[in-house]
Design a protein around this motif. Structure first.
Motif, PDB file in Angstrom:
ATOM      1  N   PRO A 201       0.842  -1.195   0.000  1.00 29.26           N
ATOM      2  CA  PRO A 201       0.000   0.000   0.000  1.00 29.26           C
ATOM      3  C   PRO A 201       0.878   1.246   0.000  1.00 29.26           C
ATOM      4  O   PRO A 201       1.933   1.285   0.625  1.00 29.26           O
ATOM      5  CB  PRO A 201      -0.783  -0.119   1.303  1.00 29.26           C
ATOM      6  N   TYR A 202       0.471   2.251  -0.732  1.00 31.83           N
ATOM      7  CA  TYR A 202       1.180   3.518  -0.695  1.00 31.83           C
ATOM      8  C   TYR A 202       0.198   4.649  -0.923  1.00 31.83           C
ATOM      9  O   TYR A 202      -0.854   4.480  -1.531  1.00 31.83           O
ATOM     10  CB  TYR A 202       2.346   3.562  -1.693  1.00 31.83           C
ATOM     11  N   VAL A 203       0.521   5.781  -0.383  1.00 35.71           N
ATOM     12  CA  VAL A 203      -0.338   6.949  -0.461  1.00 35.71           C
ATOM     13  C   VAL A 203       0.386   8.022  -1.249  1.00 35.71           C
ATOM     14  O   VAL A 203       1.553   8.316  -0.986  1.00 35.71           O
ATOM     15  CB  VAL A 203      -0.677   7.479   0.948  1.00 35.71           C
ATOM     16  N   LEU A 204      -0.292   8.590  -2.212  1.00 38.39           N
ATOM     17  CA  LEU A 204       0.216   9.739  -2.940  1.00 38.39           C
ATOM     18  C   LEU A 204      -0.573  10.941  -2.439  1.00 38.39           C
ATOM     19  O   LEU A 204      -1.747  11.092  -2.749  1.00 38.39           O
ATOM     20  CB  LEU A 204       0.033   9.547  -4.441  1.00 38.39           C
ATOM     21  N   ALA A 205       0.070  11.745  -1.609  1.00 36.45           N
ATOM     22  CA  ALA A 205      -0.608  12.882  -0.983  1.00 36.45           C
ATOM     23  C   ALA A 205      -0.350  14.136  -1.799  1.00 36.45           C
ATOM     24  O   ALA A 205       0.780  14.416  -2.178  1.00 36.45           O
ATOM     25  CB  ALA A 205      -0.118  13.071   0.442  1.00 36.45           C
ATOM     26  N   ASP A 206      -1.413  14.868  -2.069  1.00 36.06           N
ATOM     27  CA  ASP A 206      -1.242  16.114  -2.800  1.00 36.06           C
ATOM     28  C   ASP A 206      -1.436  17.340  -1.915  1.00 36.06           C
ATOM     29  O   ASP A 206      -1.204  18.450  -2.339  1.00 36.06           O
ATOM     30  CB  ASP A 206      -2.159  16.175  -4.017  1.00 36.06           C
ATOM     31  N   ARG A 207      -1.855  17.109  -0.662  1.00 35.26           N
ATOM     32  CA  ARG A 207      -2.022  18.215   0.270  1.00 35.26           C
ATOM     33  C   ARG A 207      -1.816  17.709   1.681  1.00 35.26           C
ATOM     34  O   ARG A 207      -2.158  16.573   1.997  1.00 35.26           O
ATOM     35  CB  ARG A 207      -3.415  18.819   0.123  1.00 35.26           C
TER      36      ARG A 207
ATOM     37  N   TRP B 104       3.315  14.402  16.422  1.00 32.23           N
ATOM     38  CA  TRP B 104       2.666  15.335  15.502  1.00 32.23           C
ATOM     39  C   TRP B 104       1.416  14.698  14.922  1.00 32.23           C
ATOM     40  O   TRP B 104       1.365  13.488  14.705  1.00 32.23           O
ATOM     41  CB  TRP B 104       3.617  15.691  14.364  1.00 32.23           C
ATOM     42  N   GLN B 105       0.425  15.511  14.684  1.00 31.17           N
ATOM     43  CA  GLN B 105      -0.782  15.055  14.011  1.00 31.17           C
ATOM     44  C   GLN B 105      -0.832  15.714  12.640  1.00 31.17           C
ATOM     45  O   GLN B 105      -0.880  16.929  12.527  1.00 31.17           O
ATOM     46  CB  GLN B 105      -2.027  15.435  14.808  1.00 31.17           C
ATOM     47  N   VAL B 106      -0.783  14.889  11.614  1.00 31.13           N
ATOM     48  CA  VAL B 106      -0.748  15.380  10.245  1.00 31.13           C
ATOM     49  C   VAL B 106      -1.918  14.781   9.485  1.00 31.13           C
ATOM     50  O   VAL B 106      -2.182  13.585   9.568  1.00 31.13           O
ATOM     51  CB  VAL B 106       0.593  14.993   9.568  1.00 31.13           C
ATOM     52  N   LEU B 107      -2.623  15.615   8.738  1.00 28.50           N
ATOM     53  CA  LEU B 107      -3.748  15.178   7.927  1.00 28.50           C
ATOM     54  C   LEU B 107      -3.318  15.223   6.466  1.00 28.50           C
ATOM     55  O   LEU B 107      -2.856  16.253   5.969  1.00 28.50           O
ATOM     56  CB  LEU B 107      -4.938  16.109   8.161  1.00 28.50           C
ATOM     57  N   LEU B 108      -3.414  14.077   5.785  1.00 29.43           N
ATOM     58  CA  LEU B 108      -3.005  13.979   4.387  1.00 29.43           C
ATOM     59  C   LEU B 108      -4.228  13.816   3.493  1.00 29.43           C
ATOM     60  O   LEU B 108      -5.140  13.062   3.813  1.00 29.43           O
ATOM     61  CB  LEU B 108      -2.074  12.781   4.177  1.00 29.43           C
ATOM     62  N   TYR B 109      -4.218  14.501   2.370  1.00 31.88           N
ATOM     63  CA  TYR B 109      -5.254  14.364   1.353  1.00 31.88           C
ATOM     64  C   TYR B 109      -4.588  13.805   0.108  1.00 31.88           C
ATOM     65  O   TYR B 109      -3.537  14.276  -0.299  1.00 31.88           O
ATOM     66  CB  TYR B 109      -5.876  15.714   1.019  1.00 31.88           C
ATOM     67  N   GLY B 110      -5.180  12.797  -0.494  1.00 35.73           N
ATOM     68  CA  GLY B 110      -4.593  12.242  -1.699  1.00 35.73           C
ATOM     69  C   GLY B 110      -5.245  10.927  -2.075  1.00 35.73           C
ATOM     70  O   GLY B 110      -6.445  10.740  -1.894  1.00 35.73           O
ATOM     71  N   TYR B 111      -4.412  10.002  -2.557  1.00 34.60           N
ATOM     72  CA  TYR B 111      -4.906   8.753  -3.111  1.00 34.60           C
ATOM     73  C   TYR B 111      -4.203   7.568  -2.458  1.00 34.60           C
ATOM     74  O   TYR B 111      -2.997   7.587  -2.266  1.00 34.60           O
ATOM     75  CB  TYR B 111      -4.631   8.713  -4.624  1.00 34.60           C
ATOM     76  N   LEU B 112      -4.944   6.531  -2.148  1.00 35.54           N
ATOM     77  CA  LEU B 112      -4.379   5.270  -1.671  1.00 35.54           C
ATOM     78  C   LEU B 112      -4.333   4.325  -2.855  1.00 35.54           C
ATOM     79  O   LEU B 112      -5.329   4.112  -3.538  1.00 35.54           O
ATOM     80  CB  LEU B 112      -5.233   4.663  -0.554  1.00 35.54           C
ATOM     81  N   ARG B 113      -3.161   3.758  -3.106  1.00 37.21           N
ATOM     82  CA  ARG B 113      -2.979   2.873  -4.241  1.00 37.21           C
ATOM     83  C   ARG B 113      -2.389   1.564  -3.762  1.00 37.21           C
ATOM     84  O   ARG B 113      -1.927   1.443  -2.647  1.00 37.21           O
ATOM     85  CB  ARG B 113      -2.017   3.512  -5.261  1.00 37.21           C
ATOM     86  N   GLY B 114      -2.378   0.555  -4.610  1.00 41.91           N
ATOM     87  CA  GLY B 114      -1.776  -0.738  -4.272  1.00 41.91           C
ATOM     88  C   GLY B 114      -2.683  -1.553  -3.380  1.00 41.91           C
ATOM     89  O   GLY B 114      -3.895  -1.578  -3.535  1.00 41.91           O
ATOM     90  N   ALA B 115      -2.087  -2.239  -2.395  1.00 41.28           N
ATOM     91  CA  ALA B 115      -2.838  -3.092  -1.469  1.00 41.28           C
ATOM     92  C   ALA B 115      -3.587  -2.230  -0.448  1.00 41.28           C
ATOM     93  O   ALA B 115      -3.418  -1.017  -0.384  1.00 41.28           O
ATOM     94  CB  ALA B 115      -1.876  -4.050  -0.766  1.00 41.28           C
TER      95      ALA B 115
END
Length: 122
Positions: free
Chosen positions: A71-77, A95-106
């Motif tokens: 699994p991998y995430v491509l975050a754009d924001r 730290w608390q980080v919120l990622l926006y993007g796409y989950l790909r793979g598994a």
């Protein structure tokens, strides 16, 4: 758009080998490298973009085994939700980080640890 059913996202990469390796893990066309000579008046040259588009429309996308099994995430924001006072007192706080993007793979399972590459925190 590269066809009736294919949408494309083009990510511009700097001249850093680590950044290139990280992007190659997420790219569907990580086996090809396109060099654009640069921008002229804020725009890329038309013939270079035309050649890139022509290649993308005829290439066959073959998923890499690494991409389909991990699994991998491509975050754009990214948004940092960490309390600034906690960061000021200790840079090693959680730290608390919120990622926006796409989950790909598994599938990404909860409680999994992740590696975040090429993140720049200001």
């Amino acid at each position: 758009m590269s066809g009736k059913k294919r949408r494309l996202t083009i990510i511009e990469c700097g001249c850093d080998i680590n950044m290139m390796i990280d992007l190659a893990k997420a790219a569907d066309l990580g086996a090809k490298l396109f060099y654009l000579s640069g921008m002229v008046h804020g725009e890329y040259q038309n013939h270079e973009i035309h050649n890139l588009g022509r290649f993308i429309t005829v290439v066959k996308f073959r998923p890499l085994t690494w991409q389909t099994s991990h699994p991998y995430v491509l975050a754009d924001r990214m948004e940092d939700l960490t309390n600034p006072e906690d960061i000021r007192t200790s840079m090693k706080c959680d730290w608390q980080v919120l990622l926006y993007g796409y989950l790909r793979g598994a599938h990404l399972k909860s409680k999994n640890q992740i590696h975040m590459a090429a993140i720049l925190l200001l």
